[in-house]
Design a protein around this motif. Structure first.
Motif, short mmCIF file in Angstrom:
data_model
loop_
_atom_site.label_atom_id
_atom_site.label_comp_id
_atom_site.label_asym_id
_atom_site.label_seq_id
_atom_site.Cartn_x
_atom_site.Cartn_y
_atom_site.Cartn_z
N SER A 1 0.82 -1.22 0.00
CA SER A 1 0.00 0.00 0.00
C SER A 1 0.85 1.26 0.00
CB SER A 1 -0.94 0.02 1.21
OG SER A 1 -1.90 -0.99 1.11
N ALA A 2 2.09 1.15 0.43
CA ALA A 2 3.00 2.30 0.46
C ALA A 2 3.98 2.29 -0.71
CB ALA A 2 3.76 2.31 1.79
N ALA A 3 3.75 1.42 -1.69
CA ALA A 3 4.69 1.27 -2.81
C ALA A 3 4.92 2.58 -3.56
CB ALA A 3 4.19 0.18 -3.77
N GLU A 4 3.87 3.38 -3.77
CA GLU A 4 4.04 4.65 -4.49
C GLU A 4 4.91 5.63 -3.71
OE1 GLU A 4 3.02 6.05 -7.73
OE2 GLU A 4 3.24 3.89 -7.86
N VAL A 5 4.77 5.63 -2.39
CA VAL A 5 5.62 6.50 -1.58
C VAL A 5 7.08 6.11 -1.78
CG1 VAL A 5 6.23 7.18 0.77
CG2 VAL A 5 3.83 6.92 0.15
N PHE A 6 7.37 4.82 -1.65
CA PHE A 6 8.75 4.36 -1.81
C PHE A 6 9.25 4.59 -3.24
CE2 PHE A 6 7.51 1.60 1.87
CZ PHE A 6 8.35 2.23 2.78
N ARG A 7 8.39 4.37 -4.23
CA ARG A 7 8.82 4.54 -5.62
C ARG A 7 9.25 5.98 -5.89
NH1 ARG A 7 6.97 5.74 -10.83
NH2 ARG A 7 4.88 6.31 -10.19
N HIS A 8 8.50 6.94 -5.37
CA HIS A 8 8.85 8.34 -5.60
C HIS A 8 9.99 8.81 -4.70
CE1 HIS A 8 5.18 8.39 -7.97
NE2 HIS A 8 5.68 9.47 -8.53
N ALA A 9 10.15 8.18 -3.56
CA ALA A 9 11.22 8.60 -2.63
C ALA A 9 12.55 7.94 -2.96
CB ALA A 9 10.82 8.27 -1.20
N THR A 10 12.51 6.65 -3.32
CA THR A 10 13.75 5.88 -3.47
C THR A 10 13.96 5.28 -4.85
OG1 THR A 10 12.78 3.77 -2.78
CG2 THR A 10 13.61 5.24 -1.03
N GLY A 11 12.92 5.30 -5.70
CA GLY A 11 13.05 4.69 -7.02
C GLY A 11 12.69 3.22 -7.03
N ARG A 12 12.35 2.66 -5.89
CA ARG A 12 11.96 1.25 -5.79
C ARG A 12 10.63 1.15 -5.06
NH1 ARG A 12 15.77 -2.62 -6.45
NH2 ARG A 12 14.68 -3.91 -4.96
N THR A 13 9.82 0.14 -5.40
CA THR A 13 8.52 0.02 -4.75
C THR A 13 8.59 -0.74 -3.43
OG1 THR A 13 8.04 -1.96 -6.06
CG2 THR A 13 7.23 0.16 -6.92
N GLU A 14 9.71 -1.42 -3.18
CA GLU A 14 9.85 -2.15 -1.92
C GLU A 14 10.44 -1.22 -0.85
OE1 GLU A 14 11.82 -3.18 -4.64
OE2 GLU A 14 10.19 -4.36 -5.48
N PRO A 15 10.09 -1.48 0.41
CA PRO A 15 10.68 -0.68 1.49
C PRO A 15 12.20 -0.87 1.53
CG PRO A 15 8.81 -1.95 2.29
CD PRO A 15 9.09 -2.43 0.90
N PRO A 16 12.95 0.17 1.82
CA PRO A 16 14.40 0.04 1.92
C PRO A 16 14.79 -0.93 3.04
CG PRO A 16 13.73 2.35 1.99
CD PRO A 16 12.49 1.53 2.07
N GLN A 17 15.86 -1.67 2.83
CA GLN A 17 16.35 -2.62 3.83
C GLN A 17 17.40 -1.99 4.74
OE1 GLN A 17 14.87 -5.65 4.11
NE2 GLN A 17 13.54 -4.85 2.51
N THR A 18 17.97 -0.88 4.31
CA THR A 18 18.99 -0.20 5.11
C THR A 18 18.68 1.29 5.13
OG1 THR A 18 20.39 0.13 3.17
CG2 THR A 18 20.78 -1.87 4.47
N GLY A 19 19.39 2.00 6.01
CA GLY A 19 19.21 3.45 6.08
C GLY A 19 18.17 3.85 7.10
N GLY A 20 17.85 5.15 7.10
CA GLY A 20 16.96 5.70 8.10
C GLY A 20 15.48 5.59 7.77
#
Length: 191
Positions: free
Chosen positions: A130-149
């Motif tokens: 459900s948050a895939a669009e947020v991640f896609r626009h923030a990080t370029g990937r639809t999956e949640p980041p595995q590292t970082g803040g």
């Protein structure tokens, strides 16, 4: 789905219309195209089959910058998040369905992280997808980041945790899918 062969109003047209179009734009021309497409992909047994690439249809390969209206909202939200004197406890973005709220949250997160890369951010929604669009626009990937803040945190975890995790920013996407008591608990436990 049913539609009137006489060209009358289409029940469910709101669900078919994508920005910048609305239900009135779902006309007989569109429905004729849809009918022909379904007919091309219908087996002799009456099943509709579309040949999608293995793994499904890939997401859009490019990240958009959003509309000018979204750009204004991104700037406003980023300024509020980064301003120590105007920092809001809670900010809510309201808009009609399909207007780009999730994209806007992702673009805001991208901008805020460029300005403050060490920010600890929890992104929450009813599920990671459900948050895939947020991640896609923030990080370029639809999956949640595995590292970082930046990480995906379930709404239940945020609602039940009080001070166990400190986040500088919590973004809740698709909040309408969550219960009001859950949202209230998140706001109260993470001021």
């Amino acid at each position: 789905m049913r539609w009137s062969p006489s060209g009358g109003p289409v029940r469910g047209a709101e669900a078919l219309a994508c920005y910048p179009y609305n239900a009135a734009d779902v006309t007989a021309h569109f429905l004729g195209h849809m009918r022909r497409c379904v007919a091309r992909h219908t087996s002799p047994h009456g099943c509709v089959h579309f040949d999608f690439p293995e793994g499904g249809v890939p997401p859009c390969s490019h990240i958009t910058e959003g509309t000018p209206e979204q750009g204004q909202l991104v700037d406003t939200l980023a300024d509020l998040i980064n301003s120590p004197t105007q920092y809001p406890h809670t900010a809510i973005v309201l808009a009609d369905r399909g207007r780009g709220k999730s994209s806007c949250l992702g673009l805001t997160l991208k901008k805020v992280l460029q300005q403050s890369p060490d920010l600890r951010v929890a992104v929450t929604a009813s599920s990671p997808s459900s948050a895939a669009e947020v991640f896609r626009h923030a990080t370029g990937r639809t999956e949640p980041p595995q590292t970082g803040g930046v990480k995906f945190v379930t709404p239940q975890e945020l609602a039940l945790s009080a001070g166990t995790h400190c986040y500088d920013l919590i973004l809740c996407d698709e909040a309408a899918q969550l219960s009001v008591p859950c949202l209230q608990a998140i706001v109260h436990r993470h001021p």
